[in-house]
Design a protein around this motif. Structure first.
Motif, PDB file in Angstrom:
ATOM      1  N   UNK A  14       0.836  -1.207   0.000  1.00 49.18           N
ATOM      2  CA  UNK A  14       0.000   0.000   0.000  1.00 49.18           C
ATOM      3  C   UNK A  14       0.869   1.256   0.000  1.00 49.18           C
ATOM      4  N   UNK A  15       1.946   1.215   0.780  1.00 45.39           N
ATOM      5  CA  UNK A  15       2.875   2.351   0.824  1.00 45.39           C
ATOM      6  C   UNK A  15       3.530   2.579  -0.531  1.00 45.39           C
ATOM      7  N   UNK A  16       3.933   1.503  -1.188  1.00 47.46           N
ATOM      8  CA  UNK A  16       4.606   1.614  -2.481  1.00 47.46           C
ATOM      9  C   UNK A  16       3.645   2.078  -3.579  1.00 47.46           C
ATOM     10  N   UNK A  17       2.401   1.657  -3.510  1.00 48.95           N
ATOM     11  CA  UNK A  17       1.411   2.107  -4.494  1.00 48.95           C
ATOM     12  C   UNK A  17       1.255   3.624  -4.452  1.00 48.95           C
ATOM     13  N   UNK A  18       1.218   4.158  -3.245  1.00 48.94           N
ATOM     14  CA  UNK A  18       1.069   5.603  -3.082  1.00 48.94           C
ATOM     15  C   UNK A  18       2.296   6.347  -3.607  1.00 48.94           C
ATOM     16  N   UNK A  23       8.062   8.722  -5.524  1.00 47.78           N
ATOM     17  CA  UNK A  23       8.712   7.858  -4.534  1.00 47.78           C
ATOM     18  C   UNK A  23       9.749   8.592  -3.700  1.00 47.78           C
ATOM     19  N   UNK A  24      10.022   8.050  -2.527  1.00 50.66           N
ATOM     20  CA  UNK A  24      11.118   8.536  -1.692  1.00 50.66           C
ATOM     21  C   UNK A  24      12.426   8.137  -2.369  1.00 50.66           C
ATOM     22  N   UNK A  38      13.257  -9.159  -2.181  1.00 48.49           N
ATOM     23  CA  UNK A  38      13.817  -8.940  -3.516  1.00 48.49           C
ATOM     24  C   UNK A  38      12.710  -8.937  -4.567  1.00 48.49           C
ATOM     25  N   UNK A  39      11.771  -9.862  -4.460  1.00 49.65           N
ATOM     26  CA  UNK A  39      10.685  -9.944  -5.435  1.00 49.65           C
ATOM     27  C   UNK A  39       9.872  -8.658  -5.465  1.00 49.65           C
ATOM     28  N   UNK A  40       9.566  -8.115  -4.286  1.00 54.90           N
ATOM     29  CA  UNK A  40       8.779  -6.880  -4.248  1.00 54.90           C
ATOM     30  C   UNK A  40       9.615  -5.696  -4.737  1.00 54.90           C
ATOM     31  N   UNK A 157      13.634   5.249   4.082  1.00 50.78           N
ATOM     32  CA  UNK A 157      12.318   4.873   4.604  1.00 50.78           C
ATOM     33  C   UNK A 157      12.333   3.368   4.822  1.00 50.78           C
ATOM     34  N   UNK A 158      12.221   2.950   6.064  1.00 50.70           N
ATOM     35  CA  UNK A 158      12.295   1.536   6.413  1.00 50.70           C
ATOM     36  C   UNK A 158      10.911   0.904   6.329  1.00 50.70           C
ATOM     37  N   UNK A 159      10.793  -0.150   5.518  1.00 50.94           N
ATOM     38  CA  UNK A 159       9.546  -0.899   5.388  1.00 50.94           C
ATOM     39  C   UNK A 159       9.797  -2.328   5.884  1.00 50.94           C
TER      40      UNK A 159
END
Length: 320
Positions: A14-18, A23-24, A38-40, A157-159
């Motif tokens: 959800x964070x990456x979609x936004x 992007x940061x 890695x896949x994501x 940004x740590x996910x």
């Protein structure tokens, strides 16, 4: 695959979609090995570089990405013959960044297992993270966040990646053409890589080998234990698998011994073997073996397990 079809990690996705259109400049994907970092990272990168921002598989950018020849995309990882990612590898990134993107409006750099960067390499990267070009984007995948410099972490940004639910693991297995099995869902601990490994023939053979050795153990046969020790070469690169397999088997045997119920057993595909072992040994004996292997599992690296330690463990198994 794109972010809409990625299975699991809903919060991260959800964070990456936004962030697709703004992007940061630097992300750290952190979490235990096997959770799809890695896949994501690849999925996000492809969608960012796609001309339509949907990972269309048709545009020039997507075709170059799939062929791993996209000039605006780089993967940096430790060379097999090296102990760490060198400062020279990071300096190459700095040179590449200065040239700007060719096809896309971004240049993306994935640093795999970024904790393997040397301290000097991390410091070299830090200079770029402090004043990055507008078009530069870094994704650092990391199994051990504590090994990254606090300054690198603070500029990213740590996910955090979480373990998957059983339903998500099932969906991933089906996407690989595999039939979800009850024991796999229980033993994989929410880790897709561990789940997929269970379907590997070599892993299956190793698992069967461990069970047969345990079943043939009578608590007194030192020759059998020496045979097990002599065959330990099978597991020199994966002591964790050996110990976890033994521990879960002994845990199952102990639970059945105490409750006479199969409801809590994890090795459901080996139910007969668990019951047979449980009926053959006392509660105190099974518990002692379980304690020994739980102690040995704490060794973080197979290289520190000396022959003397192995002798001690197998001597205990033989009743010594």
């Amino acid at each position: 695959m794109n972010l809409d079809t990625f299975i699991g990690q809903k919060g991260v996705v959800a964070t990456l979609k936004k962030a697709l259109f703004q992007p940061f400049h630097a992300y750290i994907f952190e979490g235990e090995k096997g959770l799809g970092k890695k896949l994501l990272a690849m999925t996000f990168s492809k969608q960012l570089l796609c001309e339509k921002k949907i990972a269309c598989d048709v545009c020039k950018s997507c075709r170059l990405f799939d062929a791993l020849t996209h000039p605006d995309f780089k993967i940096i990882k430790r060379d097999e013959d090296r102990k760490e990612i060198s400062v020279d590898a990071i300096r190459e990134i700095t040179k590449d960044i200065s040239r700007g993107p060719i096809f896309a409006n971004k240049k993306i750099y994935i640093i795999q297992e970024a904790e393997e960067m040397s301290t000097s390499a991390q410091n070299a990267l830090l200079k770029t993270l402090e004043e990055p070009p507008e078009y530069a984007l870094f994704i650092l995948t990391c199994n051990n966040l504590e090994r990254l410099l606090p300054t690198v972490i603070s500029r990213s940004l740590v996910l955090s990646f979480k373990r998957y639910s059983a339903s998500e693991i099932s969906e991933i297995l089906k996407s690989h053409g595999l039939e979800p099995r009850d024991y796999v869902l229980k033993l994989c601990r929410g880790n897709p890589k561990i789940a997929l490994d269970f379907y590997d023939k070599e892993v299956q053979n190793k698992r069967d080998y461990i069970f047969e050795k345990l079943l043939s153990y009578d608590g007194a046969s030192f020759s059998l234990i020496k045979e097990f020790e002599n065959d330990f070469e099978k597991f020199k690169d994966d002591f964790a698998f050996l110990f976890e397999t033994v521990i879960y088997f002994l845990r199952d045997a102990l639970m059945f011994k105490k409750l006479s119920s199969v409801e809590l057993i994890t090795n459901t595909d080996k139910l007969e073997k668990v019951i047979e072992f449980s009926n053959r040994h006392t509660i105190s004996h099974i518990y002692r073996l379980l304690q020994d292997f739980m102690m040995l599992e704490k060794y973080p690296d197979s290289n520190v397990i000396s022959d003397n330690v192995l002798d001690m463990i197998f001597l205990k198994l033989s009743g010594g």
